[in-house]
Design a protein around this motif. Sequence first.
Motif, PDB file in Angstrom:
ATOM      1  N   SER A  76      -6.418 -10.553  -2.127  1.00 19.40           N
ATOM      2  CA  SER A  76      -5.965 -10.151  -1.124  1.00 19.40           C
ATOM      3  C   SER A  76      -6.168  -8.753  -0.686  1.00 19.40           C
ATOM      4  O   SER A  76      -6.492  -7.800  -1.509  1.00 19.40           O
ATOM      5  CB  SER A  76      -4.210 -10.485  -1.122  1.00 19.40           C
ATOM      6  OG  SER A  76      -4.060 -11.616  -1.440  1.00 19.40           O
ATOM      7  N   PHE A  77      -5.971  -8.466   0.678  1.00 18.28           N
ATOM      8  CA  PHE A  77      -6.096  -6.953   1.025  1.00 18.28           C
ATOM      9  C   PHE A  77      -7.418  -6.333   0.861  1.00 18.28           C
ATOM     10  O   PHE A  77      -7.455  -5.075   0.637  1.00 18.28           O
ATOM     11  CB  PHE A  77      -4.931  -5.927   0.359  1.00 18.28           C
ATOM     12  CG  PHE A  77      -3.484  -6.642   0.631  1.00 18.28           C
ATOM     13  CD1 PHE A  77      -2.878  -6.779   1.648  1.00 18.28           C
ATOM     14  CD2 PHE A  77      -2.897  -7.050  -0.597  1.00 18.28           C
ATOM     15  CE1 PHE A  77      -1.348  -7.363   1.655  1.00 18.28           C
ATOM     16  CE2 PHE A  77      -1.560  -7.844  -0.696  1.00 18.28           C
ATOM     17  CZ  PHE A  77      -0.827  -7.570   0.593  1.00 18.28           C
TER      18      PHE A  77
ATOM     19  N   ASP B 207      -4.705   2.452   0.089  1.00 17.57           N
ATOM     20  CA  ASP B 207      -5.997   1.793  -0.362  1.00 17.57           C
ATOM     21  C   ASP B 207      -6.535   2.712  -1.470  1.00 17.57           C
ATOM     22  O   ASP B 207      -6.006   3.599  -2.085  1.00 17.57           O
ATOM     23  CB  ASP B 207      -7.271   1.953   0.821  1.00 17.57           C
ATOM     24  CG  ASP B 207      -7.194   3.578   1.003  1.00 17.57           C
ATOM     25  OD1 ASP B 207      -6.119   4.239   1.355  1.00 17.57           O
ATOM     26  OD2 ASP B 207      -8.325   4.032   1.537  1.00 17.57           O
ATOM     27  N   GLY B 208      -7.761   2.237  -2.238  1.00 16.15           N
ATOM     28  CA  GLY B 208      -8.306   2.932  -3.253  1.00 16.15           C
ATOM     29  C   GLY B 208      -9.498   2.284  -3.729  1.00 16.15           C
ATOM     30  O   GLY B 208     -10.078   1.251  -3.478  1.00 16.15           O
ATOM     31  N   ARG B 209     -10.248   3.286  -4.446  1.00 16.62           N
ATOM     32  CA  ARG B 209     -11.465   2.725  -4.982  1.00 16.62           C
ATOM     33  C   ARG B 209     -11.745   3.406  -6.410  1.00 16.62           C
ATOM     34  O   ARG B 209     -11.262   4.607  -6.568  1.00 16.62           O
ATOM     35  CB  ARG B 209     -12.816   3.236  -3.985  1.00 16.62           C
ATOM     36  CG  ARG B 209     -14.075   3.145  -4.673  1.00 16.62           C
ATOM     37  CD  ARG B 209     -15.216   3.995  -3.946  1.00 16.62           C
ATOM     38  NE  ARG B 209     -14.856   5.260  -3.832  1.00 16.62           N
ATOM     39  CZ  ARG B 209     -15.055   6.344  -4.745  1.00 16.62           C
ATOM     40  NH1 ARG B 209     -15.457   5.845  -5.875  1.00 16.62           N
ATOM     41  NH2 ARG B 209     -14.875   7.569  -4.260  1.00 16.62           N
TER      42      ARG B 209
ATOM     43  N   PRO C 193       0.807   5.852  -0.185  1.00 13.00           N
ATOM     44  CA  PRO C 193       1.444   5.371   0.928  1.00 13.00           C
ATOM     45  C   PRO C 193       2.836   5.718   1.107  1.00 13.00           C
ATOM     46  O   PRO C 193       3.181   5.525   2.166  1.00 13.00           O
ATOM     47  CB  PRO C 193       1.234   3.725   0.835  1.00 13.00           C
ATOM     48  CG  PRO C 193       1.466   3.805  -0.651  1.00 13.00           C
ATOM     49  CD  PRO C 193       0.555   5.032  -1.335  1.00 13.00           C
ATOM     50  N   GLY C 194       3.307   6.861   0.279  1.00 12.78           N
ATOM     51  CA  GLY C 194       4.404   7.176   0.285  1.00 12.78           C
ATOM     52  C   GLY C 194       5.553   6.096   0.103  1.00 12.78           C
ATOM     53  O   GLY C 194       5.433   4.888  -0.287  1.00 12.78           O
ATOM     54  N   GLU C 195       7.027   6.622   0.208  1.00 13.93           N
ATOM     55  CA  GLU C 195       8.041   5.478   0.056  1.00 13.93           C
ATOM     56  C   GLU C 195       8.075   4.477   1.317  1.00 13.93           C
ATOM     57  O   GLU C 195       7.494   4.787   2.492  1.00 13.93           O
ATOM     58  CB  GLU C 195       9.434   6.116   0.038  1.00 13.93           C
ATOM     59  CG  GLU C 195       9.418   6.915  -1.261  1.00 13.93           C
ATOM     60  CD  GLU C 195      10.843   7.504  -1.321  1.00 13.93           C
ATOM     61  OE1 GLU C 195      12.064   7.006  -0.862  1.00 13.93           O
ATOM     62  OE2 GLU C 195      11.017   8.956  -1.561  1.00 13.93           O
ATOM     63  N   GLU C 196       8.167   2.984   0.782  1.00 11.25           N
ATOM     64  CA  GLU C 196       8.333   2.166   1.782  1.00 11.25           C
ATOM     65  C   GLU C 196       9.036   2.497   3.029  1.00 11.25           C
ATOM     66  O   GLU C 196      10.386   3.014   2.921  1.00 11.25           O
ATOM     67  CB  GLU C 196       8.744   0.885   1.236  1.00 11.25           C
ATOM     68  CG  GLU C 196       8.609  -0.296   2.154  1.00 11.25           C
ATOM     69  CD  GLU C 196       7.511  -1.229   2.103  1.00 11.25           C
ATOM     70  OE1 GLU C 196       6.961  -1.734   2.924  1.00 11.25           O
ATOM     71  OE2 GLU C 196       7.211  -1.289   0.884  1.00 11.25           O
TER      72      GLU C 196
ATOM     73  N   GLY D  19      -5.503  -2.114   0.114  1.00 10.05           N
ATOM     74  CA  GLY D  19      -3.990  -1.908  -0.327  1.00 10.05           C
ATOM     75  C   GLY D  19      -3.102  -2.720   0.554  1.00 10.05           C
ATOM     76  O   GLY D  19      -3.585  -3.420   1.635  1.00 10.05           O
ATOM     77  N   HIS D  20      -1.985  -2.958   0.162  1.00 11.87           N
ATOM     78  CA  HIS D  20      -0.890  -3.845   0.879  1.00 11.87           C
ATOM     79  C   HIS D  20      -0.127  -3.257   2.109  1.00 11.87           C
ATOM     80  O   HIS D  20       0.406  -3.857   2.759  1.00 11.87           O
ATOM     81  CB  HIS D  20       0.200  -4.277  -0.207  1.00 11.87           C
ATOM     82  CG  HIS D  20       1.022  -3.286  -0.607  1.00 11.87           C
ATOM     83  ND1 HIS D  20       0.634  -2.088  -1.464  1.00 11.87           N
ATOM     84  CD2 HIS D  20       2.359  -2.992  -0.461  1.00 11.87           C
ATOM     85  CE1 HIS D  20       1.618  -1.218  -1.666  1.00 11.87           C
ATOM     86  NE2 HIS D  20       2.642  -1.642  -1.132  1.00 11.87           N
TER      87      HIS D  20
END
Length: 125
Positions: free
Chosen positions: A13-14, A49-51, A83-86, A43-44
């Motif tokens: 996913s994502f 995101d990341g690599r 992404p910081g806090e939701e 990322g969700h």
Amino acid sequence: DGLTADVQLNAGSFGTTVEQAALQWRQGPLDLAVTRGYAESDGHREGADGRLFNGLVQAGWQLSPNWALGLTVLHGDNRVGDPGEEGLPATRQGRFDTRAALRALSLSHQHGAWIGIAGVPASDT
């Protein structure tokens, strides 16, 4: 003695993909292992995101029944987003990049249950 290889590919996913590969070779007193790993994801949520990339090379030479010489080279190059806090985009801390390498030359001696290793490492980040 011989050559072996292994490759794994995964997806999820994502936009997540994971790739891993390994190659190992041994011939008499010489051996070599080369591995590579790569993972990437969108990322969700936004900014998550990341690599990740890493590679490893290990070479060895059995000089005698008791003495061995080895070389290791390790490299990592990673990038991730925070992404910081939701629900609170203002808490994002940006992107984090890490890049590092390690190289080491070693000489080892084994006598019965006793093992001694001398090494010369070098690294950079």
